[in-house]
Scaffold this active site. Sequence first.
Site, short mmCIF file in Angstrom:
data_model
loop_
_atom_site.label_atom_id
_atom_site.label_comp_id
_atom_site.label_asym_id
_atom_site.label_seq_id
_atom_site.Cartn_x
_atom_site.Cartn_y
_atom_site.Cartn_z
N TYR A 154 -3.75 1.21 15.94
CA TYR A 154 -2.43 1.18 16.71
C TYR A 154 -2.35 0.63 17.95
O TYR A 154 -1.66 -0.06 18.58
CB TYR A 154 -1.85 2.41 16.61
CG TYR A 154 -1.31 2.76 14.96
CD1 TYR A 154 -0.04 2.12 14.62
CD2 TYR A 154 -1.98 3.26 14.01
CE1 TYR A 154 0.66 2.42 13.32
CE2 TYR A 154 -1.48 3.51 12.71
CZ TYR A 154 -0.44 2.94 12.44
OH TYR A 154 0.33 3.19 11.03
N HIS B 241 -2.79 11.02 0.97
CA HIS B 241 -2.23 10.64 2.45
C HIS B 241 -1.47 12.13 2.71
O HIS B 241 -0.45 12.09 2.84
CB HIS B 241 -1.26 9.68 2.17
CG HIS B 241 -0.93 8.94 3.74
ND1 HIS B 241 -1.01 7.63 3.86
CD2 HIS B 241 -0.49 9.64 4.55
CE1 HIS B 241 -0.75 7.37 5.16
NE2 HIS B 241 -0.46 8.48 5.90
N ARG C 74 0.90 -1.29 0.12
CA ARG C 74 0.10 0.08 -0.03
C ARG C 74 1.00 1.13 -0.25
O ARG C 74 1.79 1.44 0.85
CB ARG C 74 -0.80 0.05 1.43
CG ARG C 74 -1.79 1.43 1.50
CD ARG C 74 -2.62 1.35 2.71
NE ARG C 74 -3.19 2.61 2.62
CZ ARG C 74 -3.09 3.63 3.77
NH1 ARG C 74 -2.77 3.09 4.91
NH2 ARG C 74 -3.85 4.68 3.68
N GLU D 219 -7.06 8.43 6.81
CA GLU D 219 -7.16 9.20 8.24
C GLU D 219 -7.69 10.62 8.05
O GLU D 219 -6.83 11.60 8.39
CB GLU D 219 -5.78 9.04 9.16
CG GLU D 219 -5.22 7.84 9.21
CD GLU D 219 -4.09 7.62 10.54
OE1 GLU D 219 -3.92 8.67 10.96
OE2 GLU D 219 -3.88 6.27 10.72
N ASN E 230 -7.13 1.73 9.97
CA ASN E 230 -5.73 1.91 10.62
C ASN E 230 -5.90 1.91 12.16
O ASN E 230 -6.77 2.55 12.61
CB ASN E 230 -5.18 3.40 10.33
CG ASN E 230 -4.81 3.35 8.71
OD1 ASN E 230 -4.89 2.54 8.16
ND2 ASN E 230 -4.03 4.77 8.44
N GLU F 237 -3.24 -0.29 7.83
CA GLU F 237 -1.91 0.12 8.64
C GLU F 237 -2.26 -0.31 10.19
O GLU F 237 -3.21 -0.39 10.76
CB GLU F 237 -1.90 1.64 9.01
CG GLU F 237 -1.49 2.22 7.82
CD GLU F 237 -1.20 3.87 8.05
OE1 GLU F 237 -0.80 4.39 9.35
OE2 GLU F 237 -1.36 4.59 7.16
S1 NCW Z 1 0.96 10.40 12.82
C1 NCW Z 1 -0.15 9.15 12.44
N1 NCW Z 1 0.22 7.78 12.03
C2 NCW Z 1 1.48 7.60 11.64
C3 NCW Z 1 1.99 8.16 10.37
O1 NCW Z 1 3.37 7.67 10.07
C4 NCW Z 1 1.05 7.45 9.37
O2 NCW Z 1 1.25 8.36 8.19
C5 NCW Z 1 -0.34 7.78 9.69
O3 NCW Z 1 -1.29 7.09 8.81
C6 NCW Z 1 1.48 6.08 11.95
O4 NCW Z 1 0.05 5.83 11.21
C7 NCW Z 1 -0.54 7.16 11.14
N2 NCW Z 1 -1.56 9.08 13.07
C8 NCW Z 1 -1.93 10.09 13.81
C9 NCW Z 1 -2.26 9.34 15.29
C10 NCW Z 1 -2.89 10.59 16.10
C11 NCW Z 1 -2.09 11.43 16.90
C12 NCW Z 1 -2.89 11.81 18.04
C13 NCW Z 1 -2.29 13.34 18.46
C14 NCW Z 1 -3.07 13.95 19.62
C15 NCW Z 1 -3.52 15.28 19.54
#
Ligand code: NCW
Length: 480
Positions: free
Chosen positions: A312, A123, A77, A170, A310, A381
């Site tokens: 985590y 993205h 992906r 996202e 996605n 993800e």
């Molecule tokens: S930062 C984020 N991610 C990471 C990124 O590398 C990827 O591109 C994204 O699709 C890993 O997976 C996603 N996600 C954001 C997480 C939320 C952060 C919350 C901050 C609170 C204010």
Amino acid sequence: MSDSYLPKDFLWGFATASYQIEGAPHEDGRADSIWDTFTRIPGKIADGSSGDVACDSYHRTDEDIALLKQCGAKAYRFSLSWSRIIPLGGRNDPVNEKGIQHYVKFVDNLREAGIEPMITLFHWDLPDNLHKRYGGMLNKEEFVKDFENYARVCFKAFGDKVKLWITFNEPWCSSILGYSTGLFAPGRTSDRSKSAEGDSSTEPWIVGHSLLIAHGAAVKTYREEFKEKDGGIIGITLNGDWTEPWDPNDPADVEACTRKIEFAICWFGDPVYFGKYPDSMRKQLGNRLPEFTPEEVALVKGSNDFYGMNHYCANYIKHKDTEPDVNDFVGNLEILYHNKDGEAIGPETQSVWLRPHPLGFRKLIKWLSDRYGGPTFYVTENGTSLKGENDKSLEEILEDDFRCEYFKGYIGALADAHAKDGVDVRGYMAWSLLDNFEWAEGYETRFGVTYVDYTGGQKRHPKKSARTIGKIFDQYIKKE
Ligand code: NCW
């Protein structure tokens, strides 16, 4: 050994995103995206870096494909850079043939290597010109038309070779981190509601709405003009954590857990499956949350061929008794990493928001499956950073047992969700193939199963996890 399993033709592989890996920002006609502009503002990125070089993947497509093969990946992906394909972004702007050819060659090479491409159209790296020209995602009318045009250009160029499409990655992050906290490009904050600049507290919700309509418009285009001929499927990828109550005996905490998921995930999921926003959001946000017109409902409702997930981590949720703040975007509650008895939801990682809790994955995918009537899921993800990884020696970094255990836990939970809870899951992409530019965290946070030596000629060193994922899937995927 668990008796859970994944289906025979299960598709697994790795995920990346254009701005995080490609570099080559000025090559072959590419123009700036909002992330190029944002990273130039001092103080926005933890280590002062940018995606200017990143993993240099624009020049190393063969190396990246070789890594995928070495890991045994069946799918990859990746996202397209809109700024390479239509550098100025708009429907009346020129299409850049060099940008298209770069990705055509890449897709061909992937397929030759027996790796199924899964493309994300967006993205986060919006052409900067669209932001400057008309306010980008804040301007629904213009943005929807331009995204639809860009999507059509991509379906036309790659549709005969690509069967798995994702519109947006996202949208929560584009809306909230881009327009409320300002942590991500374009860095707007919604805490200036009483300032001379006017009321910006509606911005994240307007952006979310634009993204949903643009998703619906692109899906309609795909279904009407390409699906019959090309036979692919298309969906949106949503992020979100599992939630456990801070005090399981307090009904207000239990209720707040659902509200948190509604604000994070159902904000986008409910319109796609039900054609409306969750009641909890309407109640708190009132008319700051846009309304869907009947035409918009028709466009958005039923617009997913699959649910891109996605995921985590998990967290504990404590309700608040106070009135919600105008800028609250989580649902008037507290997000915590320990419960009432001081127990941690999971170990710390390098990412403040990421505490692994595999059982939460099984619970969340089942919860979503129940809410949305058993859709097909692709996990687009899942992965982890490691606390202090960047400060370790190369030898230590390559022995990433913590990441291996993470994948064992999460893939096992997914197999349980499939085999024991009846969730229809067809694929899984680990984040990420490579260490890469982790947005506002810069290069200090590493998510890769491959170590990238940024100062040592971009040399790629597969970590133990790169070899482990295939072995885990081997245990779970049914042979017959
Ligand atoms: S930062 C984020 N991610 C990471 C990124 O590398 C990827 O591109 C994204 O699709 C890993 O997976 C996603 N996600 C954001 C997480 C939320 C952060 C919350 C901050 C609170 C204010």
